[in-house]
Scaffold this motif. Structure first.
Motif, short mmCIF file in Angstrom:
data_model
loop_
_atom_site.label_atom_id
_atom_site.label_comp_id
_atom_site.label_asym_id
_atom_site.label_seq_id
_atom_site.Cartn_x
_atom_site.Cartn_y
_atom_site.Cartn_z
N LYS A 294 0.82 -1.22 0.00
CA LYS A 294 0.00 0.00 0.00
C LYS A 294 0.85 1.27 0.00
CE LYS A 294 -3.94 -2.26 0.19
NZ LYS A 294 -3.52 -3.55 -0.36
N MET A 295 1.90 1.28 -0.85
CA MET A 295 2.69 2.49 -1.02
C MET A 295 1.88 3.40 -1.95
SD MET A 295 5.01 4.79 -1.90
CE MET A 295 5.48 4.52 -3.57
N MET A 296 1.45 4.52 -1.43
CA MET A 296 0.62 5.42 -2.24
C MET A 296 0.94 6.87 -1.93
SD MET A 296 -3.10 4.94 -0.37
CE MET A 296 -2.99 3.37 0.49
N VAL A 297 0.86 7.68 -2.97
CA VAL A 297 1.04 9.12 -2.85
C VAL A 297 -0.14 9.79 -3.55
CG1 VAL A 297 2.50 11.10 -3.47
CG2 VAL A 297 3.56 8.93 -2.79
N HIS A 298 -0.72 10.77 -2.89
CA HIS A 298 -1.87 11.48 -3.45
C HIS A 298 -1.49 12.03 -4.83
CE1 HIS A 298 -5.00 14.45 -4.05
NE2 HIS A 298 -5.68 13.86 -3.07
N PRO A 299 -2.38 11.91 -5.82
CA PRO A 299 -2.06 12.37 -7.18
C PRO A 299 -1.57 13.82 -7.26
CG PRO A 299 -4.10 11.11 -7.19
CD PRO A 299 -3.70 11.27 -5.75
N GLN A 300 -2.04 14.68 -6.41
CA GLN A 300 -1.62 16.10 -6.44
C GLN A 300 -0.21 16.31 -5.89
OE1 GLN A 300 -4.68 18.09 -4.21
NE2 GLN A 300 -6.01 18.30 -5.99
N PHE A 301 0.35 15.28 -5.25
CA PHE A 301 1.65 15.45 -4.60
C PHE A 301 2.73 14.53 -5.18
CE2 PHE A 301 -1.42 17.18 -1.72
CZ PHE A 301 -0.78 18.29 -1.19
N ARG A 302 2.46 13.94 -6.34
CA ARG A 302 3.44 13.05 -6.96
C ARG A 302 4.58 13.85 -7.59
NH1 ARG A 302 -1.16 9.06 -9.27
NH2 ARG A 302 -1.60 8.06 -7.27
N GLN A 303 5.67 13.16 -7.85
CA GLN A 303 6.87 13.75 -8.46
C GLN A 303 7.53 14.79 -7.56
OE1 GLN A 303 8.13 12.47 -11.43
NE2 GLN A 303 6.49 11.00 -11.04
N LYS A 304 7.39 14.60 -6.25
CA LYS A 304 8.02 15.50 -5.28
C LYS A 304 8.96 14.75 -4.34
CE LYS A 304 4.02 18.63 -5.25
NZ LYS A 304 4.53 19.50 -6.26
N GLY A 305 9.24 13.49 -4.65
CA GLY A 305 10.15 12.69 -3.82
C GLY A 305 9.50 12.05 -2.61
N ILE A 306 8.18 12.15 -2.50
CA ILE A 306 7.48 11.62 -1.33
C ILE A 306 7.57 10.09 -1.30
CG2 ILE A 306 5.20 11.36 -0.25
CD1 ILE A 306 4.65 14.27 -1.34
#
Length: 166
Positions: A88-100
């Motif tokens: 369940k590694m997930m990053v909100h679509p609005q915050f992707r490509q930020k190294g999160i």
């Protein structure tokens, strides 16, 4: 924006926020075990039952808002105490490509080491952007399984199994 990563040991006060994150990533196409459109009740039910003594939940926060998660599932089998599964590694679509995602995975690896784990395994849909992340972090492709699971939109997709010795 200020990013922090923390381990959650209780879900209740974060239930709404975690459910909204799960709904956002599934409805955006992430293949993490759910079909789109994901009902709010299904997301809430998932998170209410997500933690136990063998699951470690890390969350990434930006300005005090949960924008990503990763889970470490500690193997409890007698012959598997050396390994853990990343889930369940997930990053909100609005915050992707930020190294999160990268920072979450690095913290997950550190946390797994603290638990005495020397092998991490995970799977992800073939062709997903996450494949690049995992290989850039040193994960090795162990195999490919065709038609493994339905995408959030119902089509069968292959999965790639990765591992990393830590």
């Amino acid at each position: 924006m200020n990013q922090t990563i923390e381990e959650l040991t209780m879900i209740e006060s974060h239930l709404r926020e975690l459910s909204e994150l799960l709904i956002s990533v599934v409805n955006d196409g992430a293949s993490i075990g759910f079909l789109s459109p994901l009902a709010h009740s299904a997301a809430m039910n998932y998170w209410q039952n997500a933690l136990d003594q063998n699951i470690i939940l890390l969350v990434s926060k930006m300005d005090n808002r949960i924008v990503g998660t990763v889970q470490i599932h500690l193997c409890t089998k007698q012959n598997g105490k050396n390994r853990a599964e990343i889930a369940k590694m997930m990053v909100h679509p609005q915050f992707r490509q930020k190294g999160i995602g990268r920072r979450l995975m690095q913290k997950a690896e550190e946390r797994a080491k603290k638990e005495g784990r020397t092998l991490l395994v995970l799977d992800t849909v073939e062709g997903a952007p996450s494949n690049h992340l995992y290989t850039s972090l040193g994960f090795v492709q162990g195999g490919r399984i065709p038609d493994y699971a339905a995408s959030p939109f119902g089509e069968l997709e292959a999965t790639i199994i990765y591992y990393k010795q830590i």
